[in-house]
Design an enzyme around this catalytic site. Sequence first.
Site: not given
Length: 444
Positions: A166, A355
């Site tokens: 991320e 995720e």
Amino acid sequence: MHSSDFGKDFLWGVATAAAQIEGAANLYGKGQSIWDTFSKRPGKIKKGHRPTLACDFYHRYKEDIALVKTLGFTVFRFSIAWPRIFPLGNRQINKEGVLFYHKVIDECLQQGLIPMVTLYHWDLPEALSKEGGWTAFGINAAFNEYTLFCAKEYGSKVKHWIVINEPFGFTSLGYMLGIHAPGQTGLHNFLDAALHTAIAHADGAKILRAEVQDAIIGTAFSCSEIVPYTQSAQDLMATKRVDALMNRFFVEPTLGMGFPTADWDVLEKFAISHSTWRHQERMKFDFDFIGIQNYFPLVIKYNAFIPVVQAWEIKAKNRRVPHTAMGWEVNANSFYRIIKQFAAYPEIKNIMITENGACYPDHLVDGRVDDQARVAYFKAYLAALLKAKSEGINITGYLAWTLMDNFEWAEGYQARFGLVHNDFKTQQRTIKQSGYWWQEFLSK
Ligand code: NOJ
């Protein structure tokens, strides 16, 4: 819906990150990470929580990896703490740290689990942060040294790699808004960090490709469907800018498309003055998979007073739509749409959901956590995933966030995302009903 509906080669796993679970933050030769130092700053982490002990995974990894197996998953995603390998960021190696990840990997392999390693999940060595961290061009050489070391050390045993987790998360929260470590602020810091991260993605992947035989190399982007509040021209423009910033800014250079300057003029201005811009060719890599991590959509309204994007988020709470304890909208259709948005890039040949999960205020009552809201969340999001997959999108895996309740960054230990409850006083693990639901789901 059964797990077998997703195909027999589909990868099912749980995702974790070193700083959130390991603990042993000051032990066994590990150097300080920016989260160790940031969490000492008053008011930065809710309730003053610190990652010092976290889930004590360092000492309990066998038991925790056994839990992954018990729940029926086949992949265990974890990250390597850079400062545990290189306490000062580069050069000097901490042998004990190196050994620890061998033990974790070996334990996975012994249990028949696939170890999936993230190289960078936000815990930058503090020593490098002192030199500018991700805002400094020198970070790339240090990251490459670390990557090369890990590739050589673990590459014969680990085939699944995620280079960076991320980039939008840590560069925006950590370098623009100051909410995450290292607590820096300002557009310039953010853009510097983002550019160096874009280089690190591709550099790291190239190193893995060269060093690790049969490597399956990915990297993980956060993403959110960006929805205009109204159909007004201003809201539509604001929506485009936020989409360019949150979704496109990070993945497109990696795909070789350059930065989405046309839809966000700030970038255009920045490009002219920034030396790293000429490295766009270096940012490109043909990843074996692109990891996408989605939790919620964002509803956006134009607002002239907001710097940089002139956009304002209308929160789920104020729109009175279902949301989790993080205030994040629960919307599985939006998950389906963002998968489609990423799948529309012809350069992306394989998507993995690296995720996805939900935070709820769980209660342990008589040894049981009855987290039906989380079960419902997973059911709905998995159905959306299956729909996307059945329409021909090449999705090859899904990793739930997360194995057990852990250190949720600036939210501390209060925000619980786990399939397994953790009592942070006793380190007692209790499988939640959502964990049992997964166990049942994965058995069919
Ligand atoms: C994104 C991050 O990668 C992870 O570390 C975090 O805990 C979850 N999402 C939930 O916020």
